[in-house]
Design a protein around this motif. Structure first.
Motif, PDB file in Angstrom:
ATOM      1  N   ASP A 194      43.798  44.133  72.948  1.00 53.96           N
ATOM      2  CA  ASP A 194      43.504  42.766  73.256  1.00 53.96           C
ATOM      3  C   ASP A 194      44.991  42.107  73.633  1.00 53.96           C
ATOM      4  O   ASP A 194      46.076  42.037  72.650  1.00 53.96           O
ATOM      5  CB  ASP A 194      43.178  42.125  72.070  1.00 53.96           C
ATOM      6  CG  ASP A 194      43.051  40.611  72.213  1.00 53.96           C
ATOM      7  OD1 ASP A 194      43.346  40.149  73.299  1.00 53.96           O
ATOM      8  OD2 ASP A 194      43.024  39.783  71.190  1.00 53.96           O
ATOM      9  N   VAL A 254      38.127  29.874  76.204  1.00 54.77           N
ATOM     10  CA  VAL A 254      38.782  30.169  75.225  1.00 54.77           C
ATOM     11  C   VAL A 254      39.509  31.414  75.635  1.00 54.77           C
ATOM     12  O   VAL A 254      40.900  31.493  75.316  1.00 54.77           O
ATOM     13  CB  VAL A 254      37.952  30.542  73.958  1.00 54.77           C
ATOM     14  CG1 VAL A 254      38.594  31.390  72.945  1.00 54.77           C
ATOM     15  CG2 VAL A 254      37.383  29.207  73.507  1.00 54.77           C
ATOM     16  N   GLN A 255      39.225  32.251  76.575  1.00 55.55           N
ATOM     17  CA  GLN A 255      39.849  33.412  76.966  1.00 55.55           C
ATOM     18  C   GLN A 255      41.053  32.910  77.729  1.00 55.55           C
ATOM     19  O   GLN A 255      42.209  33.479  77.704  1.00 55.55           O
ATOM     20  CB  GLN A 255      38.863  34.413  77.681  1.00 55.55           C
ATOM     21  CG  GLN A 255      39.577  35.726  78.148  1.00 55.55           C
ATOM     22  CD  GLN A 255      40.117  36.617  77.213  1.00 55.55           C
ATOM     23  OE1 GLN A 255      40.055  36.377  75.937  1.00 55.55           O
ATOM     24  NE2 GLN A 255      40.983  37.425  77.541  1.00 55.55           N
ATOM     25  N   ARG A 275      33.283  30.694  76.374  1.00 53.53           N
ATOM     26  CA  ARG A 275      34.007  31.958  76.040  1.00 53.53           C
ATOM     27  C   ARG A 275      35.086  31.949  77.072  1.00 53.53           C
ATOM     28  O   ARG A 275      36.244  32.400  76.769  1.00 53.53           O
ATOM     29  CB  ARG A 275      33.021  33.104  76.044  1.00 53.53           C
ATOM     30  CG  ARG A 275      33.594  34.250  75.246  1.00 53.53           C
ATOM     31  CD  ARG A 275      32.698  35.327  75.225  1.00 53.53           C
ATOM     32  NE  ARG A 275      31.371  34.783  74.871  1.00 53.53           N
ATOM     33  CZ  ARG A 275      30.143  35.248  75.431  1.00 53.53           C
ATOM     34  NH1 ARG A 275      30.448  36.139  76.270  1.00 53.53           N
ATOM     35  NH2 ARG A 275      28.876  34.844  75.211  1.00 53.53           N
ATOM     36  N   ALA A 326      46.183  39.786  74.681  1.00 49.47           N
ATOM     37  CA  ALA A 326      46.530  38.212  74.279  1.00 49.47           C
ATOM     38  C   ALA A 326      46.602  38.056  72.748  1.00 49.47           C
ATOM     39  O   ALA A 326      46.922  36.998  72.162  1.00 49.47           O
ATOM     40  CB  ALA A 326      45.307  37.426  74.616  1.00 49.47           C
ATOM     41  N   ALA A 327      46.690  39.103  71.942  1.00 53.38           N
ATOM     42  CA  ALA A 327      46.713  39.126  70.394  1.00 53.38           C
ATOM     43  C   ALA A 327      48.132  38.376  69.881  1.00 53.38           C
ATOM     44  O   ALA A 327      49.132  39.120  70.514  1.00 53.38           O
ATOM     45  CB  ALA A 327      46.447  40.443  69.871  1.00 53.38           C
ATOM     46  N   HIS A 328      47.902  37.738  68.996  1.00 53.26           N
ATOM     47  CA  HIS A 328      49.457  37.296  68.566  1.00 53.26           C
ATOM     48  C   HIS A 328      49.460  37.587  67.027  1.00 53.26           C
ATOM     49  O   HIS A 328      50.610  37.176  66.517  1.00 53.26           O
ATOM     50  CB  HIS A 328      49.379  35.483  68.679  1.00 53.26           C
ATOM     51  CG  HIS A 328      48.361  34.890  67.987  1.00 53.26           C
ATOM     52  ND1 HIS A 328      48.562  34.462  66.650  1.00 53.26           N
ATOM     53  CD2 HIS A 328      47.108  34.899  68.015  1.00 53.26           C
ATOM     54  CE1 HIS A 328      47.514  33.764  66.145  1.00 53.26           C
ATOM     55  NE2 HIS A 328      46.469  33.978  67.251  1.00 53.26           N
ATOM     56  N   ARG A 351      48.546  31.377  76.776  1.00 55.00           N
ATOM     57  CA  ARG A 351      49.358  31.474  75.516  1.00 55.00           C
ATOM     58  C   ARG A 351      50.174  32.620  75.440  1.00 55.00           C
ATOM     59  O   ARG A 351      51.340  32.672  75.218  1.00 55.00           O
ATOM     60  CB  ARG A 351      48.597  31.265  74.093  1.00 55.00           C
ATOM     61  CG  ARG A 351      48.064  29.675  74.272  1.00 55.00           C
ATOM     62  CD  ARG A 351      47.390  29.437  72.755  1.00 55.00           C
ATOM     63  NE  ARG A 351      46.721  28.094  72.813  1.00 55.00           N
ATOM     64  CZ  ARG A 351      45.609  27.961  72.446  1.00 55.00           C
ATOM     65  NH1 ARG A 351      45.020  29.194  71.974  1.00 55.00           N
ATOM     66  NH2 ARG A 351      45.153  26.774  72.528  1.00 55.00           N
ATOM     67  N   ALA A 352      49.471  33.841  75.718  1.00 50.53           N
ATOM     68  CA  ALA A 352      50.163  35.005  75.565  1.00 50.53           C
ATOM     69  C   ALA A 352      51.137  35.174  76.792  1.00 50.53           C
ATOM     70  O   ALA A 352      52.393  35.707  76.259  1.00 50.53           O
ATOM     71  CB  ALA A 352      49.123  35.964  75.862  1.00 50.53           C
ATOM     72  N   ARG A 366      43.938  31.548  75.587  1.00 49.07           N
ATOM     73  CA  ARG A 366      44.476  32.931  75.064  1.00 49.07           C
ATOM     74  C   ARG A 366      45.457  33.539  75.855  1.00 49.07           C
ATOM     75  O   ARG A 366      46.422  33.928  75.520  1.00 49.07           O
ATOM     76  CB  ARG A 366      43.462  33.809  74.387  1.00 49.07           C
ATOM     77  CG  ARG A 366      42.688  33.202  73.161  1.00 49.07           C
ATOM     78  CD  ARG A 366      41.667  34.330  72.692  1.00 49.07           C
ATOM     79  NE  ARG A 366      42.483  35.190  71.806  1.00 49.07           N
ATOM     80  CZ  ARG A 366      42.496  36.472  72.087  1.00 49.07           C
ATOM     81  NH1 ARG A 366      41.673  36.813  73.455  1.00 49.07           N
ATOM     82  NH2 ARG A 366      43.203  37.464  71.251  1.00 49.07           N
ATOM     83  N   LEU A 367      45.003  33.988  77.147  1.00 49.12           N
ATOM     84  CA  LEU A 367      45.852  34.436  78.134  1.00 49.12           C
ATOM     85  C   LEU A 367      46.950  33.542  78.731  1.00 49.12           C
ATOM     86  O   LEU A 367      48.309  34.193  78.744  1.00 49.12           O
ATOM     87  CB  LEU A 367      44.917  34.924  79.446  1.00 49.12           C
ATOM     88  CG  LEU A 367      43.962  35.923  79.082  1.00 49.12           C
ATOM     89  CD1 LEU A 367      42.984  36.056  80.203  1.00 49.12           C
ATOM     90  CD2 LEU A 367      44.539  37.111  78.850  1.00 49.12           C
TER      91      LEU A 367
END
Length: 115
Positions: free
Chosen positions: A104, A69-70, A66, A106-108, A76-77, A73-74
């Motif tokens: 969130d 993955v987090q 987890r 990091a939401a895309h 990529r953001a 995501r961060l």
């Protein structure tokens, strides 16, 4: 108007994304003894103790996945932010609502495009 939105979103979320990424990296780097392989010797560890150890190991591995993955995501953001795409849905191109980004950052995907 789009430039104003981008500037505002970057000012609000860049520090938070950077801090969250730093925290995720630090958490992933912390020693996790629960990830170590559980001994198979039934004489040195009782059956219930072994089951408990296996469960602890599985939970530690899930936490590790987890965090990985987090972190991705961060990262990529922040990459989207550097490229000027942060805050815009990667599906439809519309701005992602500030409420969603607060929940969130990091939401895309916008709410309409999110599964």
């Amino acid at each position: 108007m789009a430039d104003e939105y981008e500037t505002r979103v970057k000012a609000i979320f860049r520090p938070r994304l950077e801090k969250d990424l730093e925290d995720a990296i630090a958490a992933a780097a912390s020693p996790t003894a629960g990830v170590a392989t559980v001994m198979l010797d039934q004489q040195s560890v009782g059956r219930l103790s072994r089951i408990d150890a296996l469960q602890s190991q599985a939970m530690a591995q899930a936490i590790e996945r987890r965090l990985h993955v987090q972190r991705l995501r961060l990262e990529r953001a922040l990459q989207r932010m550097n490229e000027g795409d942060f805050g815009y849905c990667s599906e439809c191109g519309e701005p992602i609502g500030l409420r969603r980004l607060h929940v969130d950052p990091a939401a895309h995907l916008c709410v309409d495009c999110a599964p």
